[in-house]
Design a protein around this motif. Structure first.
Motif, short mmCIF file in Angstrom:
data_model
loop_
_atom_site.label_atom_id
_atom_site.label_comp_id
_atom_site.label_asym_id
_atom_site.label_seq_id
_atom_site.Cartn_x
_atom_site.Cartn_y
_atom_site.Cartn_z
N GLU A 3 -15.42 12.11 51.21
CA GLU A 3 -15.36 13.45 50.63
C GLU A 3 -14.15 13.58 49.72
O GLU A 3 -14.19 14.30 48.72
CB GLU A 3 -15.31 14.50 51.75
CG GLU A 3 -15.55 15.91 51.23
CD GLU A 3 -15.75 16.93 52.35
OE1 GLU A 3 -15.99 18.10 52.02
OE2 GLU A 3 -15.67 16.54 53.53
N ILE A 4 -13.06 12.90 50.04
CA ILE A 4 -11.89 12.91 49.16
C ILE A 4 -12.24 12.29 47.80
O ILE A 4 -11.92 12.84 46.74
CB ILE A 4 -10.72 12.16 49.81
CG1 ILE A 4 -10.18 12.95 51.01
CG2 ILE A 4 -9.60 11.90 48.80
CD1 ILE A 4 -9.13 12.21 51.82
N THR A 5 -12.91 11.14 47.83
CA THR A 5 -13.29 10.48 46.59
C THR A 5 -14.20 11.37 45.75
O THR A 5 -14.03 11.48 44.53
CB THR A 5 -14.00 9.15 46.90
OG1 THR A 5 -13.12 8.32 47.67
CG2 THR A 5 -14.39 8.42 45.64
N GLU A 6 -15.17 12.01 46.40
CA GLU A 6 -16.07 12.91 45.68
C GLU A 6 -15.31 14.12 45.14
O GLU A 6 -15.56 14.58 44.02
CB GLU A 6 -17.20 13.37 46.61
CG GLU A 6 -18.10 14.45 46.05
CD GLU A 6 -18.83 14.05 44.78
OE1 GLU A 6 -19.29 14.96 44.07
OE2 GLU A 6 -18.93 12.84 44.48
N GLY A 7 -14.38 14.65 45.93
CA GLY A 7 -13.61 15.80 45.47
C GLY A 7 -12.78 15.49 44.23
O GLY A 7 -12.69 16.31 43.31
N VAL A 8 -12.17 14.31 44.20
CA VAL A 8 -11.38 13.92 43.03
C VAL A 8 -12.29 13.73 41.82
O VAL A 8 -11.92 14.08 40.69
CB VAL A 8 -10.57 12.65 43.33
CG1 VAL A 8 -9.90 12.12 42.06
CG2 VAL A 8 -9.52 12.93 44.40
N ARG A 9 -13.49 13.20 42.04
CA ARG A 9 -14.44 13.08 40.93
C ARG A 9 -14.75 14.46 40.34
O ARG A 9 -14.80 14.64 39.11
CB ARG A 9 -15.75 12.42 41.41
CG ARG A 9 -16.74 12.13 40.28
CD ARG A 9 -18.11 11.80 40.82
NE ARG A 9 -18.75 12.95 41.47
CZ ARG A 9 -19.31 13.96 40.79
NH1 ARG A 9 -19.31 13.98 39.47
NH2 ARG A 9 -19.86 14.96 41.46
N ARG A 10 -14.94 15.45 41.19
CA ARG A 10 -15.21 16.81 40.72
C ARG A 10 -13.99 17.39 40.02
O ARG A 10 -14.12 18.13 39.03
CB ARG A 10 -15.62 17.69 41.89
CG ARG A 10 -16.92 17.26 42.56
CD ARG A 10 -17.28 18.18 43.73
NE ARG A 10 -18.43 17.69 44.47
CZ ARG A 10 -18.99 18.33 45.49
NH1 ARG A 10 -18.50 19.50 45.90
NH2 ARG A 10 -20.03 17.82 46.13
N LEU A 11 -12.80 17.07 40.52
CA LEU A 11 -11.58 17.53 39.86
C LEU A 11 -11.48 16.98 38.44
O LEU A 11 -11.07 17.68 37.52
CB LEU A 11 -10.35 17.10 40.65
CG LEU A 11 -9.80 18.02 41.73
CD1 LEU A 11 -8.50 17.45 42.27
CD2 LEU A 11 -9.57 19.41 41.19
N ALA A 12 -11.85 15.71 38.29
CA ALA A 12 -11.81 15.12 36.96
C ALA A 12 -12.77 15.84 36.02
O ALA A 12 -12.46 16.04 34.84
CB ALA A 12 -12.17 13.62 37.07
N ALA A 13 -13.95 16.22 36.53
CA ALA A 13 -14.90 16.97 35.71
C ALA A 13 -14.31 18.33 35.31
O ALA A 13 -14.48 18.78 34.17
CB ALA A 13 -16.22 17.14 36.46
N ALA A 14 -13.62 18.97 36.25
CA ALA A 14 -12.98 20.26 35.95
C ALA A 14 -11.90 20.09 34.90
O ALA A 14 -11.74 20.91 33.99
CB ALA A 14 -12.39 20.87 37.23
#
Length: 478
Positions: free
Chosen positions: A461-472
């Protein structure tokens, strides 16, 4: 967790069927509900208790459960506009108006919408909490002789002794008060040490909940900058001289939000500066038990190195257990202890005895050191995963300090980034972060965010969250 889900599911199904029964009508027996829905008697009992708490069902021992009669119509809302004048009438005469802004605290307490990665949480994810050990401790505590009687006002002697041993130095059980969580202990300390309108020195940045406590008490927070080695002694001395403050609040170990640890050469300096100023140091030792697996020996609490009663120490079990396990220690030496005790008694009387007994059962069980070892290893793995993911996907974010304790990282956004816009974009992308602005009592030097790695389910979930942060980040910079 499965039992809780079954209870909620059964309660919802019964809720939808209530219209089949007239007000006062009898529901099927518990045995019939067990057979019909193929659940345990405990699940049926808890589901009915939930509906009774909602006012939908009335249970009568020996008779069964009945649909509740409709409540009388609620009278129309009156005019409360007069309160605006009443609540602000004294503001003109107050040196610092005691308005309460809880937004900085609520950011880490509010549950995000479903599907959102919780990088803004301030507590361990349920999978990291010692739920089974806490449940067993509470069960054993409830059977202790006298467990439901009034405890000593200062707290159970055995629990005070346990906290005192953890602090060390000259602190003994007689110098410890048991309090209802770190927030309550900090509130008592600030009320005891500074009158309304007085300045109070705080680290900058610092925990928003402490700033809210100070402002609600009518105090004036004065920032003292920190770096990766903690508060800067020369600036602390300057702040004491300039303001005449008599209180400095600090987090010497894994400071929130920077993660800094007060350097060995600064520890004695901070105590000496406060002593020369005739001031107290409130030590918020909030995450000592969330040390990471790769950390070396931890420095002792400042209170353990203070023979003169300069330090008022706050330590809590909450961060290492559960947000609902609100048991903490408030320790001090000298006459100030009497004032702390008096304010705490007036405000809260005492911490409920069953909770204190449960704390004793928990920390005295073999499950406690096992839990701390498990959390220590897991936090290190999560910290490393988040750090690596940020450096790979968001190298633009500066990470000035990687802590070896605590539950979060403090990141600086690229120059020119709008912090509010980034936070909003992150939420749209499905990840909740904590903005940096609430951590400052004055204007912040840069746009920053705090990223928690403890409140999520795991490293994936941390890896996925950082991916979403990059999109933001891409959205905001576009």
């Amino acid at each position: 967790m499965h039992e809780r889900s079954s209870v909620d599911d059964l309660a919802e199904r019964l809720r939808k069927e209530l219209n089949r029964y007239s007000p006062g009508g009898k529901l099927p027996s518990s045995r019939a509900l067990v057979e019909r829905f193929r659940v345990s008697p405990v699940t049926v009992s808890r589901a009915l208790a939930q509906l009774a708490a909602e006012g939908l069902v009335v249970t009568r021992p020996g008779a069964g459960a009945f649909r509740a009669r409709p409540r009388p119509a609620i009278a129309s809302t009156g005019d409360t506009s007069w309160q605006e004048i009443a609540l602000s009438a004294d503001a003109a005469t107050e040196a610092v108006p005691r308005t309460v802004d809880a937004s900085g605290v609520l950011v880490s307490l509010a549950a995000p919408p479903p599907g959102v990665v919780e990088f803004n949480g301030g507590y361990l994810h349920p999978s990291l909490q010692p739920e089974r050990a806490m449940g067993a401790a509470l069960s054993r505590a409830g059977r202790r002789p006298g467990a439901w009687s009034r405890p000593p006002m200062e707290g159970l002697p055995e629990l005070r002794e346990w906290f005192a041993r953890g602090i060390g130095g000259a602190i003994g059980a007689a110098e410890v008060l048991v309090a209802a969580g770190g927030q309550a202990a900090l509130t008592t300390a600030l009320r005891a040490l500074a009158p309304p309108g007085a300045p109070v020195l705080v680290e900058s940045p610092t925990y928003p909940g402490m700033l809210a406590i100070a402002r609600a008490a009518g105090l004036r927070p004065v920032p003292v900058p920190v770096d990766p080695d903690g508060v800067k002694p020369e600036l602390l001395a300057d702040a004491f001289r300039a303001t005449g403050a008599r209180v400095f609040v600090c987090q010497p170990l894994f400071q929130n939000p920077t993660g800094a640890v007060l350097a060995p050469e600064r520890r004695g300096e901070v105590l000496r500066i406060a002593r020369d100023a005739g001031a107290f140091v409130v030590e918020d030792d909030f995450v000592r038990r969330l040390v990471h697996e790769d950390a070396g020996p931890l420095p002792r609490p400042l209170a353990a190195e203070d023979p003169d009663g300069v330090v008022v120490h706050v330590g809590s079990l909450t961060k290492a257990t559960s947000p609902s396990f609100r048991v903490s220690a408030l320790a001090a030496r000298g006459p100030v202890l009497d004032r702390l005790r008096a304010i705490q008694v007036v405000d809260t009387f005492f911490v409920p005895r069953p909770l204190q007994e449960a704390a004793l059962e928990l920390v005295g069980s073999p499950a406690w050191p096992r839990h701390l070892r498990t959390v220590s290893a897991e936090l290190k793995a999560r910290r490393d995963t988040m750090t690596a993911a940020l450096r790979l996907r968001l190298p633009e974010l500066a990470l000035p300090h990687i802590p070896f304790g605590g539950y979060h990282l403090w990141a600086r956004l690229p120059d020119g980034t709008d912090e509010s816009a980034f936070t909003a974009a992150a939420l749209r992308a499905g990840v909740a972060v904590t903005p940096g602005r609430p951590y400052y009592s004055a204007e912040p030097p840069a746009a920053q965010i705090r990223l928690s790695f403890a409140a999520v389910a795991g490293t994936q979930e941390i890896t996925e969250g950082v991916r979403r942060l990059a999109a933001a980040h891409d959205e905001v910079r576009a």
